[in-house]
Design a protein around this motif. Sequence first.
Motif, mmCIF file in Angstrom:
data_model
loop_
_atom_site.group_PDB
_atom_site.id
_atom_site.type_symbol
_atom_site.label_atom_id
_atom_site.label_comp_id
_atom_site.label_asym_id
_atom_site.label_seq_id
_atom_site.Cartn_x
_atom_site.Cartn_y
_atom_site.Cartn_z
ATOM 1 N N SER A 1 13.650 36.784 -8.043
ATOM 2 C CA SER A 1 13.725 35.932 -9.239
ATOM 3 C C SER A 1 14.676 34.752 -9.178
ATOM 4 O O SER A 1 14.655 33.910 -10.067
ATOM 5 C CB SER A 1 14.103 36.802 -10.443
ATOM 6 N N ASP A 2 15.527 34.668 -8.168
ATOM 7 C CA ASP A 2 16.487 33.562 -8.160
ATOM 8 C C ASP A 2 15.755 32.224 -7.965
ATOM 9 O O ASP A 2 14.973 32.069 -7.028
ATOM 10 C CB ASP A 2 17.493 33.778 -7.026
ATOM 11 N N PRO A 3 16.023 31.253 -8.854
ATOM 12 C CA PRO A 3 15.321 29.966 -8.754
ATOM 13 C C PRO A 3 15.636 29.224 -7.460
ATOM 14 O O PRO A 3 14.876 28.342 -7.048
ATOM 15 C CB PRO A 3 15.821 29.167 -9.963
ATOM 16 N N SER A 4 16.729 29.572 -6.771
ATOM 17 C CA SER A 4 17.059 28.840 -5.543
ATOM 18 C C SER A 4 16.413 29.469 -4.293
ATOM 19 O O SER A 4 16.501 28.922 -3.204
ATOM 20 C CB SER A 4 18.569 28.744 -5.368
ATOM 21 N N LEU A 5 15.768 30.625 -4.456
ATOM 22 C CA LEU A 5 15.168 31.260 -3.279
ATOM 23 C C LEU A 5 13.633 31.177 -3.305
ATOM 24 O O LEU A 5 12.938 32.175 -3.165
ATOM 25 C CB LEU A 5 15.615 32.729 -3.160
ATOM 26 N N THR A 6 13.124 29.972 -3.483
ATOM 27 C CA THR A 6 11.667 29.815 -3.600
ATOM 28 C C THR A 6 11.011 29.375 -2.291
ATOM 29 O O THR A 6 9.796 29.250 -2.236
ATOM 30 C CB THR A 6 11.312 28.752 -4.665
ATOM 31 N N LYS A 7 11.809 29.145 -1.260
ATOM 32 C CA LYS A 7 11.214 28.697 0.004
ATOM 33 C C LYS A 7 10.304 29.786 0.564
ATOM 34 O O LYS A 7 10.646 30.961 0.536
ATOM 35 C CB LYS A 7 12.316 28.351 0.996
ATOM 36 N N SER A 8 9.143 29.386 1.061
ATOM 37 C CA SER A 8 8.164 30.355 1.558
ATOM 38 C C SER A 8 8.206 30.462 3.075
ATOM 39 O O SER A 8 8.514 29.491 3.772
ATOM 40 C CB SER A 8 6.763 29.941 1.096
ATOM 41 N N GLY A 9 7.899 31.661 3.576
ATOM 42 C CA GLY A 9 7.864 31.881 5.020
ATOM 43 C C GLY A 9 9.223 32.223 5.600
ATOM 44 O O GLY A 9 9.430 32.170 6.809
ATOM 45 N N VAL A 10 10.152 32.597 4.711
ATOM 46 C CA VAL A 10 11.552 32.741 5.108
ATOM 47 C C VAL A 10 11.994 34.212 5.141
ATOM 48 O O VAL A 10 11.513 35.038 4.383
ATOM 49 C CB VAL A 10 12.437 31.954 4.097
ATOM 50 N N TYR A 11 12.917 34.508 6.046
ATOM 51 C CA TYR A 11 13.545 35.836 6.185
ATOM 52 C C TYR A 11 15.009 35.695 5.762
ATOM 53 O O TYR A 11 15.795 35.026 6.437
ATOM 54 C CB TYR A 11 13.408 36.267 7.647
ATOM 55 N N TRP A 12 15.352 36.285 4.608
ATOM 56 C CA TRP A 12 16.693 36.117 4.040
ATOM 57 C C TRP A 12 17.659 37.189 4.540
ATOM 58 O O TRP A 12 17.277 38.341 4.721
ATOM 59 C CB TRP A 12 16.657 36.186 2.510
ATOM 60 N N SER A 13 18.902 36.783 4.716
ATOM 61 C CA SER A 13 19.984 37.738 4.976
ATOM 62 C C SER A 13 21.185 37.295 4.163
ATOM 63 O O SER A 13 21.164 36.217 3.550
ATOM 64 C CB SER A 13 20.341 37.755 6.463
#
Length: 315
Positions: free
Chosen positions: A267-279
């Motif tokens: 839900s975070d508005p700043s994490l909308t990038k697609s194709g990404v692996y978050w850490s």
Amino acid sequence: RKGTVIITGASSGLGLATAKSLAETGKWHVIMACRDFLKAERAAKSSGIAKENYTVMHLDLSSFDSVRHFVGNFRQSGQPLDVLVCNAAVYLPTAKEPMFTADGFELSVGTNHLGHFLLARLLLDDMKKSDYPSKRLIIVGSITGNTNTLAGNVPPKANLGDMRGLAGGLNGLNSSAMIDGGHFDGAKAYKDSKVCNMLMMQEFHRRFHEETGITFASLYPGCIATTGLFREHIPLFRLLFPPFQKYITKGYVSEDESGKRLAQVVSDPSLTKSGVYWSWNHNSASFENQLSEEASDVSKAQKVWEISEKLVGLA
Ligand code: NDP
């Protein structure tokens, strides 16, 4: 309106903590997609999730029939689908012999990868119809499938090889129960399944992001050393693993904190990038992480996608 999010395996660990974190905001209705209805109800109650913020729906990812039933039940409920979180997993590091899903596939890859692949493919149509401003499909990954990390280099390492076992049906009869065609190893099967999870997230992105606007993402939430994932491990491992992760590798993260991290990816508005692996770094700040060579191999992703389509009956 509230967002509707389906979380698989929300009866414990990361899935439950994420359900709690999202429900608490009052902005989400959480569909807890779980194989054990009573356990999930009890877990929701004892975590203090308010009744109006969740629904438990039955889903056993180790059966394609169950996956299809779940999708039917969800559609009948008439709710829109805004976010899907593929979180459930089994890990069988001490198994000497492979176990199999209802459809005859090795249990770790069959559940963690194939069950989720069918679920996500079917529910993509529902997500396309939703008018929610930020639709997301999240597949939980792991450091252990990434051989570009220290943790990913602890043997047995993930390796899909030429996928002859997967292509042969992963059934331990006329094909190996391992994706690469090798001898059964439960720990490796789990790691291989996580590589498939991360490859599929990227393949979804390549195939559907532009057309649908859906954000596809994966993540490594940190080492949540206390969850049920390690329930099959030997007692000494279960005793020493949490302090080892806390004080030696410093990769330890509490269930609460891991739930907040996955809730951010939802839900975070700043994490909308697609194709990404978050850490997340030691200060709990998110960053876009690099996947290993194999976990970002475009031709392997295509091949896993095509073989899996056949195995789950979509092609
Ligand atoms: P848990 O064992 O606590 O949770 C796993 C969940 O998956 C449980 O709810 C379990 O249900 C469910 N599940 C298992 N099999 C099925 C099935 N056939 N159908 C439906 N649900 C099923 O483990 P975690 O919370 O640690 O794991 C969650 C995710 O996090 C996994 O994808 C894992 O790979 C990932 N992860 C975990 C890490 C960790 O350190 N713990 C690190 C990196 C990634 P039930 O309660 O009925 O058993």
